[in-house]
Write a protein that holds these residues in place. Sequence first.
Motif, PDB file in Angstrom:
ATOM      1  N   ALA A  33      -6.123 -48.470  72.743  1.00  0.00           N
ATOM      2  CA  ALA A  33      -4.794 -48.706  72.184  1.00  0.00           C
ATOM      3  C   ALA A  33      -3.736 -47.908  72.938  1.00  0.00           C
ATOM      4  O   ALA A  33      -2.635 -48.405  73.207  1.00  0.00           O
ATOM      5  N   GLY A  34      -4.072 -46.663  73.289  1.00  0.00           N
ATOM      6  CA  GLY A  34      -3.127 -45.852  74.034  1.00  0.00           C
ATOM      7  C   GLY A  34      -2.789 -46.454  75.381  1.00  0.00           C
ATOM      8  O   GLY A  34      -1.623 -46.500  75.798  1.00  0.00           O
ATOM      9  N   PHE A  35      -3.782 -46.943  76.089  1.00  0.00           N
ATOM     10  CA  PHE A  35      -3.539 -47.553  77.395  1.00  0.00           C
ATOM     11  C   PHE A  35      -2.856 -48.921  77.274  1.00  0.00           C
ATOM     12  O   PHE A  35      -2.047 -49.292  78.129  1.00  0.00           O
ATOM     13  N   ALA A  36      -3.189 -49.675  76.207  1.00  0.00           N
ATOM     14  CA  ALA A  36      -2.643 -51.027  76.058  1.00  0.00           C
ATOM     15  C   ALA A  36      -1.229 -51.032  75.485  1.00  0.00           C
ATOM     16  O   ALA A  36      -0.530 -52.040  75.591  1.00  0.00           O
ATOM     17  N   GLY A  37      -0.825 -49.932  74.854  1.00  0.00           N
ATOM     18  CA  GLY A  37       0.540 -49.859  74.349  1.00  0.00           C
ATOM     19  C   GLY A  37       0.723 -50.298  72.915  1.00  0.00           C
ATOM     20  O   GLY A  37       1.827 -50.679  72.519  1.00  0.00           O
ATOM     21  N   TYR A  38      -0.341 -50.260  72.103  1.00  0.00           N
ATOM     22  CA  TYR A  38      -0.164 -50.523  70.683  1.00  0.00           C
ATOM     23  C   TYR A  38      -0.744 -49.371  69.880  1.00  0.00           C
ATOM     24  O   TYR A  38      -1.548 -48.577  70.380  1.00  0.00           O
ATOM     25  N   TYR A  39      -0.329 -49.284  68.622  1.00  0.00           N
ATOM     26  CA  TYR A  39      -0.678 -48.142  67.796  1.00  0.00           C
ATOM     27  C   TYR A  39      -1.840 -48.509  66.869  1.00  0.00           C
ATOM     28  O   TYR A  39      -1.646 -48.923  65.726  1.00  0.00           O
ATOM     29  N   LEU A  40      -3.040 -48.424  67.394  1.00  0.00           N
ATOM     30  CA  LEU A  40      -4.285 -48.679  66.679  1.00  0.00           C
ATOM     31  C   LEU A  40      -4.480 -50.158  66.327  1.00  0.00           C
ATOM     32  O   LEU A  40      -5.567 -50.689  66.481  1.00  0.00           O
ATOM     33  N   PRO A  42      -3.102 -54.109  67.174  1.00  0.00           N
ATOM     34  CA  PRO A  42      -2.253 -54.880  68.094  1.00  0.00           C
ATOM     35  C   PRO A  42      -0.963 -55.373  67.452  1.00  0.00           C
ATOM     36  O   PRO A  42      -0.016 -55.719  68.149  1.00  0.00           O
ATOM     37  N   ALA A  43      -0.921 -55.407  66.110  1.00  0.00           N
ATOM     38  CA  ALA A  43       0.288 -55.841  65.416  1.00  0.00           C
ATOM     39  C   ALA A  43       1.367 -54.763  65.384  1.00  0.00           C
ATOM     40  O   ALA A  43       2.485 -55.020  64.915  1.00  0.00           O
ATOM     41  N   VAL A  44       1.054 -53.556  65.881  1.00  0.00           N
ATOM     42  CA  VAL A  44       1.996 -52.430  65.818  1.00  0.00           C
ATOM     43  C   VAL A  44       2.181 -51.849  67.222  1.00  0.00           C
ATOM     44  O   VAL A  44       1.453 -50.928  67.625  1.00  0.00           O
ATOM     45  N   PRO A  45       3.156 -52.336  67.992  1.00  0.00           N
ATOM     46  CA  PRO A  45       3.412 -51.767  69.323  1.00  0.00           C
ATOM     47  C   PRO A  45       3.886 -50.330  69.219  1.00  0.00           C
ATOM     48  O   PRO A  45       4.567 -49.948  68.255  1.00  0.00           O
ATOM     49  N   THR A  46       3.534 -49.513  70.197  1.00  0.00           N
ATOM     50  CA  THR A  46       3.950 -48.106  70.161  1.00  0.00           C
ATOM     51  C   THR A  46       5.469 -47.975  70.201  1.00  0.00           C
ATOM     52  O   THR A  46       6.031 -47.038  69.629  1.00  0.00           O
ATOM     53  N   GLY A  47       6.149 -48.911  70.869  1.00  0.00           N
ATOM     54  CA  GLY A  47       7.613 -48.848  70.904  1.00  0.00           C
ATOM     55  C   GLY A  47       8.225 -48.976  69.527  1.00  0.00           C
ATOM     56  O   GLY A  47       9.156 -48.255  69.173  1.00  0.00           O
ATOM     57  N   SER A  48       7.684 -49.895  68.709  1.00  0.00           N
ATOM     58  CA  SER A  48       8.212 -50.072  67.358  1.00  0.00           C
ATOM     59  C   SER A  48       7.911 -48.856  66.489  1.00  0.00           C
ATOM     60  O   SER A  48       8.706 -48.493  65.612  1.00  0.00           O
ATOM     61  N   VAL A  49       6.775 -48.208  66.730  1.00  0.00           N
ATOM     62  CA  VAL A  49       6.448 -46.985  65.994  1.00  0.00           C
ATOM     63  C   VAL A  49       7.452 -45.891  66.325  1.00  0.00           C
ATOM     64  O   VAL A  49       7.950 -45.184  65.441  1.00  0.00           O
ATOM     65  N   SER A  50       7.756 -45.729  67.604  1.00  0.00           N
ATOM     66  CA  SER A  50       8.725 -44.713  68.021  1.00  0.00           C
ATOM     67  C   SER A  50      10.087 -44.967  67.382  1.00  0.00           C
ATOM     68  O   SER A  50      10.736 -44.042  66.879  1.00  0.00           O
ATOM     69  N   GLU A  51      10.523 -46.232  67.368  1.00  0.00           N
ATOM     70  CA  GLU A  51      11.819 -46.571  66.777  1.00  0.00           C
ATOM     71  C   GLU A  51      11.821 -46.299  65.275  1.00  0.00           C
ATOM     72  O   GLU A  51      12.793 -45.750  64.734  1.00  0.00           O
ATOM     73  N   ALA A  52      10.751 -46.672  64.599  1.00  0.00           N
ATOM     74  CA  ALA A  52      10.691 -46.493  63.145  1.00  0.00           C
ATOM     75  C   ALA A  52      10.673 -45.014  62.773  1.00  0.00           C
ATOM     76  O   ALA A  52      11.367 -44.590  61.842  1.00  0.00           O
ATOM     77  N   LEU A  53       9.896 -44.209  63.491  1.00  0.00           N
ATOM     78  CA  LEU A  53       9.827 -42.783  63.194  1.00  0.00           C
ATOM     79  C   LEU A  53      11.148 -42.092  63.517  1.00  0.00           C
ATOM     80  O   LEU A  53      11.586 -41.197  62.787  1.00  0.00           O
ATOM     81  N   ALA A  66       8.629 -40.376  71.546  1.00  0.00           N
ATOM     82  CA  ALA A  66       8.912 -41.347  72.600  1.00  0.00           C
ATOM     83  C   ALA A  66       7.632 -42.118  72.908  1.00  0.00           C
ATOM     84  O   ALA A  66       6.529 -41.569  72.809  1.00  0.00           O
ATOM     85  N   PRO A  67       7.733 -43.396  73.269  1.00  0.00           N
ATOM     86  CA  PRO A  67       6.528 -44.208  73.505  1.00  0.00           C
ATOM     87  C   PRO A  67       5.499 -43.557  74.430  1.00  0.00           C
ATOM     88  O   PRO A  67       4.296 -43.603  74.124  1.00  0.00           O
ATOM     89  N   PRO A  68       5.899 -42.938  75.560  1.00  0.00           N
ATOM     90  CA  PRO A  68       4.872 -42.298  76.401  1.00  0.00           C
ATOM     91  C   PRO A  68       4.133 -41.171  75.685  1.00  0.00           C
ATOM     92  O   PRO A  68       2.929 -40.988  75.887  1.00  0.00           O
ATOM     93  N   VAL A  69       4.851 -40.428  74.841  1.00  0.00           N
ATOM     94  CA  VAL A  69       4.211 -39.332  74.104  1.00  0.00           C
ATOM     95  C   VAL A  69       3.203 -39.884  73.100  1.00  0.00           C
ATOM     96  O   VAL A  69       2.082 -39.372  72.957  1.00  0.00           O
ATOM     97  N   VAL A  70       3.601 -40.942  72.387  1.00  0.00           N
ATOM     98  CA  VAL A  70       2.701 -41.567  71.404  1.00  0.00           C
ATOM     99  C   VAL A  70       1.442 -42.092  72.093  1.00  0.00           C
ATOM    100  O   VAL A  70       0.318 -41.905  71.609  1.00  0.00           O
ATOM    101  N   ARG A  71       1.613 -42.721  73.229  1.00  0.00           N
ATOM    102  CA  ARG A  71       0.461 -43.260  73.956  1.00  0.00           C
ATOM    103  C   ARG A  71      -0.452 -42.139  74.431  1.00  0.00           C
ATOM    104  O   ARG A  71      -1.684 -42.258  74.359  1.00  0.00           O
ATOM    105  N   LEU A  72       0.136 -41.039  74.901  1.00  0.00           N
ATOM    106  CA  LEU A  72      -0.683 -39.907  75.343  1.00  0.00           C
ATOM    107  C   LEU A  72      -1.453 -39.294  74.176  1.00  0.00           C
ATOM    108  O   LEU A  72      -2.604 -38.860  74.343  1.00  0.00           O
ATOM    109  N   LEU A  73      -0.829 -39.248  73.003  1.00  0.00           N
ATOM    110  CA  LEU A  73      -1.533 -38.738  71.824  1.00  0.00           C
ATOM    111  C   LEU A  73      -2.760 -39.587  71.514  1.00  0.00           C
ATOM    112  O   LEU A  73      -3.850 -39.061  71.262  1.00  0.00           O
ATOM    113  N   LEU A  74      -2.590 -40.901  71.529  1.00  0.00           N
ATOM    114  CA  LEU A  74      -3.717 -41.792  71.249  1.00  0.00           C
ATOM    115  C   LEU A  74      -4.809 -41.646  72.304  1.00  0.00           C
ATOM    116  O   LEU A  74      -6.004 -41.608  71.977  1.00  0.00           O
TER     117      LEU A  74
END
Length: 310
Positions: A33-40, A42-53, A66-74
């Motif tokens: 998920a971290g490499f593909a760009g979604y948050y666990l 596929p219905a939740v892109p990391t970009g939308s998570v960053s915006e919502a938070l 920020a999206p890169p930080v979220v992806r690195l965390l995953l």
Amino acid sequence: MPDLAVLADTLDGYRDLVPWMLRLSVGLPTLGAGFAGYYLSPAVPTGSVSEALTAAYPDVLAPLVAPPVVRLLLIGVGFALLTGFLTRATAAVGALLWLTVVPVAPDLLLAMEYPVLFGALVLTGGGRPSADEMFARVAQAEGTYYRRIDPLGEWPRRVRTALIPARRYLPTLLRVGLGGAFVFLGVTQKLLDPARAALVVEKYGLTGVVPVEPGMWVVGAGLTEAGLGLLLLAGLFTRGGAALAFVVLTTTLFGLPDDPVLAHVSVFGLASAVFTLGAGPLSLDRLLADRLASRGDAGRAEGDPAATGD
């Protein structure tokens, strides 16, 4: 039935491998998920998570989500779990990542198996094979350099000891998590949203697999998933239910060719763990087994002259 008894004994021999099974089933999809760009999910892109938070907590989390930080965390959580490094702490971080985001991204409920798997790993630790086990053995060996500088000291042992009473409920946690996921998917994604589900049936030609009209297909699939989930929640025919869950998931992947396989690894792993461990405490299977055992003991006592005083 002798066949089932042999199967149960064989599966009991795999219990020590369950932590490794859980690490793979949650570590791989989290890393992916971290490499593909979604948050666990596929219905939740990391970009939308960053915006919502950022919108929900602008002064607190904005610099950290920020999206890169979220992806690195995953990626970090997934890699640590795959290697079994600081497994309990990493699993707790993973659970926190899910719980923090789900209030602002409800679609994350589609990946509701993740907090269950993370919680299970908090209970079990890394097991074997894992980096935790290797470091622990080196730390326990007399005369090793790492023993003198071990930064964790007695903490792993203390945490492991404190969690021993709760570990008996590990099968219950996994079973309820799997059952809840199936009930949620069957009810919310099919029975409560039949129009959308019917579009999926028509898009993939699923009526060619089961020749009924799309509405009946949706209702049948929803009731099947919800019924299977209820059986698992109750802990009735648990290993059979877990095996059926595995078949349902596999059939879904064949029926939906563009469905991301990696996103379903977590549910496959959860079903495999339930199949291995069985129902556990607080289940109808355990209640029935205890009653049968008590009847067998009573029958043996009645046939034993020493037991009856004859």
